[in-house]
Design an enzyme around this catalytic site. Structure first.
Site, short mmCIF file in Angstrom:
data_model
loop_
_atom_site.label_atom_id
_atom_site.label_comp_id
_atom_site.label_asym_id
_atom_site.label_seq_id
_atom_site.Cartn_x
_atom_site.Cartn_y
_atom_site.Cartn_z
N ASP A 1 -16.71 -12.77 8.47
CA ASP A 1 -15.25 -12.63 8.43
C ASP A 1 -14.77 -12.04 9.76
O ASP A 1 -14.85 -10.83 9.98
CB ASP A 1 -14.89 -11.73 7.23
CG ASP A 1 -13.39 -11.48 7.10
OD1 ASP A 1 -12.64 -11.89 8.01
OD2 ASP A 1 -12.99 -10.87 6.09
N TYR B 1 -14.00 -4.69 4.07
CA TYR B 1 -12.72 -5.18 3.56
C TYR B 1 -12.59 -6.66 3.88
O TYR B 1 -12.81 -7.08 5.02
CB TYR B 1 -11.56 -4.42 4.23
CG TYR B 1 -10.21 -4.97 3.85
CD1 TYR B 1 -9.61 -4.63 2.65
CD2 TYR B 1 -9.55 -5.87 4.69
CE1 TYR B 1 -8.38 -5.16 2.29
CE2 TYR B 1 -8.32 -6.40 4.33
CZ TYR B 1 -7.74 -6.04 3.13
OH TYR B 1 -6.53 -6.58 2.77
N LYS C 1 -5.14 -13.39 11.73
CA LYS C 1 -4.57 -12.37 12.61
C LYS C 1 -4.27 -12.89 14.02
O LYS C 1 -3.30 -13.62 14.18
CB LYS C 1 -5.48 -11.14 12.60
CG LYS C 1 -5.55 -10.54 11.19
CD LYS C 1 -5.90 -9.08 11.13
CE LYS C 1 -5.52 -8.48 9.80
NZ LYS C 1 -6.59 -8.13 8.90
N TYR D 1 0.83 -1.22 0.00
CA TYR D 1 0.00 0.00 0.00
C TYR D 1 0.85 1.26 0.00
O TYR D 1 0.54 2.22 0.72
CB TYR D 1 -0.91 0.05 1.24
CG TYR D 1 -1.68 -1.21 1.52
CD1 TYR D 1 -2.60 -1.71 0.61
CD2 TYR D 1 -1.49 -1.90 2.71
CE1 TYR D 1 -3.31 -2.86 0.88
CE2 TYR D 1 -2.21 -3.07 2.98
CZ TYR D 1 -3.12 -3.54 2.06
OH TYR D 1 -3.81 -4.67 2.33
C1 LIG Z 1 -6.76 -8.42 7.39
C2 LIG Z 1 -8.09 -8.87 6.95
C3 LIG Z 1 -8.24 -9.77 5.87
C4 LIG Z 1 -7.08 -10.24 5.05
O1 LIG Z 1 -6.18 -11.00 5.75
P1 LIG Z 1 -4.67 -11.18 5.15
O2 LIG Z 1 -4.03 -12.12 6.09
O3 LIG Z 1 -4.07 -9.80 5.16
O4 LIG Z 1 -4.83 -11.72 3.79
C5 LIG Z 1 -9.51 -10.18 5.56
N1 LIG Z 1 -10.59 -9.76 6.25
C6 LIG Z 1 -10.49 -8.91 7.28
C7 LIG Z 1 -11.70 -8.50 8.01
C8 LIG Z 1 -9.23 -8.41 7.64
O5 LIG Z 1 -9.14 -7.54 8.65
#
Ligand SMILES: *Cc1c(COP(=O)(O)O)cnc(C)c1O
Length: 419
Positions: A240, A146, A269, A19
């Site tokens: 998600d 996102y 994460k 980015y």
């Molecule tokens: C960070 C994130 C992703 C993508 O995860 P990566 O490990 O960076 O590919 C997808 N969805 C959400 C809600 C995120 O915060």
């Protein structure tokens, strides 16, 4: 700024940063080491981390329990392929995730990155209907959201979002709408979904917080409305939890606050405590059953080389131990109170549009995003790692941060914004 180490000067002209407009970007900081909530730069300066390495380092850095578990795993086996073979850390992790997620969310596909786990969830949703003899090709997604940077996930992000705006014309066409925030919106959304149901495999959302879209919050009822609308229209619901999972919003999963069972949940994460690339897509029994057949073409054709990475799964199991051993809900509750109290004065600064807090997420939104770039170095000067983006300055500190360190972070924000 001290002398840069040799590896930095030699290598920096060969890396491509995320980015980042490489021509105009301020040079990245060389990091030497991490410990607890602190990042040490190569010149010896220490920064208190307000971001948790993109929201992942929930237990802080180099936590001895996670380090120890990884060292033990490394001695035996860093990794072995997951095709035709399984490994202990991955199976232990799968069972634990199935036990902690609600309802019959009990089939776990372990991948490496968040984006890939979302791709897997989307693929499962499409094929769930193919396997039932229905061709559905679209997803319903929401403004401000996102879900990742790969092409499939980009097509369910907010298309206006600066990050992926350029690609609008070449991405898969999905159905974009607003998250329902009132009962009336919810009725409209349900009607919209029903009308399009023949084309739509799944609705995909982030629960309670749209993170990378600008840390925008919504109420738990929104998730209940989505669940009801999906049930009524026979459409799947993908939630998600990659950002929100593991106590970031105060409960183990954000979805827990709504009391719903999504059809698929994605995690990453904080799953590994920010130590190893690792993600999971967890599906309900009913989804799995649609693939379970004598017909080989009904199988899920997906298998990343490093899926179910043994070392990463060992880290995740250790991360889950920590979440279980300690009262993280209480930690987040304390952080939430402190963020509210200590960020509130920002509301009186000029150029501040809103101050909001949910769990261990503190956000100061500005009227004018233009000066944000210039603020970044001011935080480093104050010994903190805070990365404003879009029009917000925000904190997502490690959940183990103590009161004094958190005060240094909030103090830096007040100071830099002139509050
Ligand atoms: C960070 C994130 C992703 C993508 O995860 P990566 O490990 O960076 O590919 C997808 N969805 C959400 C809600 C995120 O915060």
């Amino acid at each position: 700024m001290g002398e840069h180490p040799h590896w930095y000067t030699e290598g920096v002209s060969h890396i491509w940063l995320p980015y980042t407009q490489m021509k105009t970007a301020t040079p990245p900081l060389p990091v030497k080491a991490t410990d607890g909530v602190r990042i040490t730069l190569s010149d010896g300066r220490e920064l208190i981390d307000g971001i948790s390495s993109w929201w992942a380092a929930a237990h802080g850095y180099n936590h001895p329990h996670i380090m120890q578990a990884m060292k033990a795993q490394l001695e035996v086996m860093p990794h072995v392929m997951f095709g035709g073979m399984v490994n202990e850390p991955a199976l232990r992790l799968s069972k634990r995730l199935a036990d902690m997620l609600p309802g019959d969310l009990n089939r776990v596909f372990i991948a490496e990155s968040g984006s890939v786990s979302v791709e897997v969830a989307m693929k499962m949703a499409l094929q769930y209907f193919f396997n039932r003899g229905e061709k559905r090709s679209k997803f319903v997604h929401f403004r401000g959201t996102y879900h990742g940077d790969t092409l499939g996930t980009m097509a369910v992000c907010d298309p206006e979002e600066g990050m992926h705006g350029l690609f609008g014309d070449v991405l898969a066409k999905n159905l974009l709408t607003d998250l329902p925030r009132t009962r009336q919106d919810a009725e409209k959304f349900a009607a919209f979904l029903k009308k399009n149901a023949a084309d739509v495999a799944a609705v995909i959302t982030e629960p309670l917080v749209q993170g990378a879209g600008g840390m925008v919050f919504h109420q738990a009822e929104t998730l209940r409305w989505l669940r009801e609308a999906c049930d009524a229209a026979d459409v799947l619901l993908i939630v998600d939890e990659i950002f929100t999972g593991f106590y970031r919003t105060g409960t183990r999963f954000a979805t827990d606050q709504a009391g719903i069972v999504p059809d698929m949940v994605t995690l990453s994460k904080a799953l590994s405590g920010g130590v190893s690339p690792l993600s999971a897509c967890v599906a309900r029994a009913e989804i799995f059953e649609a693939f379970y057949d004598d017909d080989p073409s009904k199988a899920l054709m997906h298998g990343p080389t490093y899926m179910a990475h043994a070392l990463g799964c060992a880290a995740a199991n250790a991360s889950l131990d920590l979440f279980e051993q300690d009262d993280y809900a209480a930690k987040v509750h304390a952080i939430e109170g402190q963020l509210m109290a200590e960020l509130a004065p920002c509301g009186f600064a000029g150029n501040v549009k809103s101050v909001r807090v949910k769990g261990a997420i503190g956000v100061v939104q500005l009227d004018d995003a233009r000066e944000l770039e210039a603020l970044k170095p001011k935080f480093v000067e104050r010994g903190v790692w805070i990365r404003p983006f879009r029009d917000i300055v925000y904190l997502t500190p490690p959940l183990v941060i103590d009161k004094d360190d958190l005060s240094v972070l909030t103090g830096a924000i007040r100071d830099v914004l002139g509050a």
